[in-house]
Write an enzyme that holds these catalytic residues in place. Structure first.
Site, mmCIF file in Angstrom:
data_model
loop_
_atom_site.group_PDB
_atom_site.id
_atom_site.type_symbol
_atom_site.label_atom_id
_atom_site.label_comp_id
_atom_site.label_asym_id
_atom_site.label_seq_id
_atom_site.Cartn_x
_atom_site.Cartn_y
_atom_site.Cartn_z
ATOM 1 N N GLU A 106 -9.505 -1.481 4.216
ATOM 2 C CA GLU A 106 -8.382 -0.893 3.479
ATOM 3 C C GLU A 106 -7.788 -1.931 2.539
ATOM 4 O O GLU A 106 -7.665 -3.100 2.889
ATOM 5 C CB GLU A 106 -7.316 -0.412 4.479
ATOM 6 C CG GLU A 106 -6.159 0.336 3.870
ATOM 7 C CD GLU A 106 -5.219 0.901 4.941
ATOM 8 O OE1 GLU A 106 -4.011 0.982 4.657
ATOM 9 O OE2 GLU A 106 -5.679 1.245 6.044
ATOM 10 N N ASP A 108 -4.301 -2.202 0.209
ATOM 11 C CA ASP A 108 -2.995 -1.526 0.075
ATOM 12 C C ASP A 108 -2.104 -2.120 -1.000
ATOM 13 O O ASP A 108 -1.920 -3.337 -1.050
ATOM 14 C CB ASP A 108 -2.166 -1.683 1.373
ATOM 15 C CG ASP A 108 -2.743 -0.968 2.558
ATOM 16 O OD1 ASP A 108 -3.426 0.031 2.357
ATOM 17 O OD2 ASP A 108 -2.498 -1.432 3.686
ATOM 18 N N GLU A 110 1.875 -1.380 -1.372
ATOM 19 C CA GLU A 110 3.024 -0.667 -0.819
ATOM 20 C C GLU A 110 4.272 -1.133 -1.573
ATOM 21 O O GLU A 110 4.571 -2.326 -1.613
ATOM 22 C CB GLU A 110 3.176 -0.946 0.683
ATOM 23 C CG GLU A 110 2.064 -0.328 1.507
ATOM 24 C CD GLU A 110 2.224 -0.612 2.998
ATOM 25 O OE1 GLU A 110 2.146 0.328 3.784
ATOM 26 O OE2 GLU A 110 2.421 -1.798 3.352
#
Length: 300
Positions: A106, A108, A110
């Site tokens: 993953e 990310d 954010e």
């Protein structure tokens, strides 16, 4: 097409790279409408469509999220986002790629909401084989709530690069030679969502979401996926092989110029780290008394 990864899109790669490119082509423009590439994942009633613009709404009933219709291996994905305006404390807007299962990979972005007047914080993270805890945080050098800015993930067999308006803010390099796993054999979907995370998002959870300011809205446009599409019916190992250059088949993301940052990009990354980084897991001795192995090898 059911038995091979395909390329989306052809774009102008042969012009950019100055050689002939042999690709399996699919008729698709680089920048596409939302519903060509993505579909709502949850809370369909929290989606607002305004022409080419998509808005996701967070209120005290629900957030919302969307997912790509396909999974991909290697390439570049970009979306332009205008983040929640005003008091966004407690909210998180995320843009990320992820594979499935407990040993997932993953990447990310954010975006952690803030109280009015404070800078938005961007947290990035990398999971490999289900293991994350590689957070970095930085303040952006612009107000991401007043206009759209592009957020991109570039992924090949050499590196994962996080880009903001084409400026690299993070690189996760392939260090398999040092015995460190690198994400290169799991096709990933592309996702985005907005949700309430006031237990941790703003000042470590001290500032809660003020629901009197709801709905909180994140706006999207400029969806681009220029990557190797991987059908679910094909084994991951076969996808990995088909999405890698071999013989006369040359993919733009495998070109030597993309195996590491250019000199200009390296300078940009140094500038970001020096002026805007506010947290790096590599230097967090409280969490990691022994420096994580990849931190010892990464060139800063």
């Amino acid at each position: 097409m059911a038995v091979s990864c395909v390329i989306l899109p052809l774009s102008v790669m042969s012009v950019l790279l100055g050689f002939s490119v042999v690709l399996i082509l699919v008729g698709s423009a680089s920048a596409a409408k939302f519903d060509e590439l993505f579909q709502p994942g949850w809370a369909f009633d929290h989606f607002i469509y305004e022409g080419e613009l998509l808005k996701l709404k967070l209120d005290n009933y629900s957030g919302a999220g969307f997912a790509s219709k396909s999974k991909y291996m290697f390439g570049k994905v970009t979306v332009q986002i205008k983040l929640v305006e005003g008091d966004s404390a407690g909210t998180v807007t995320a843009f990320y790629m992820s594979s499935d299962g407990p040993t997932h990979d993953e990447f990310d972005f954010e975006f952690l909401g803030n109280t009015t007047g404070e800078p938005y914080v961007v947290q990035t993270n990398v999971y490999v084989n289900g293991v994350g805890n590689r957070e970095q945080r930085l303040n952006l050098w612009f107000d991401p709530t007043t206009d759209f800015h592009s957020y991109s993930l570039l992924w090949n067999q050499r590196q994962v690069v996080f880009l903001v308006d084409e400026t690299p803010i993070r690189v996760h390099a392939n260090m398999e030679k040092q015995g460190i796993p690198f994400p290169k054999d799991q096709p990933m979907g592309v996702y985005s969502s907005i949700w309430n995370a006031d237990d941790w998002a703003t000042q470590g959870g001290r500032v809660k979401t003020d629901w009197s300011h709801a709905p909180f809205i994140a706006s999207y446009q400029g969806f681009e996926i220029n990557a190797c599409e991987c059908p679910a019916s094909v084994a991951a190992a076969d996808n990995a092989r088909k999405c890698s250059s071999s013989g006369e088949k040359r993919y733009w993301w495998d070109e030597p110029t993309l195996s590491e940052l250019s000199m200009h990009q390296s300078h940009q990354l140094l500038w970001v780290r020096a002026n805007h980084m506010i947290y790096d897991y590599c230097t967090d001795t409280a969490r990691f008394p022994a420096t994580p192995v990849e931190c010892l090898h990464h060139h800063h």
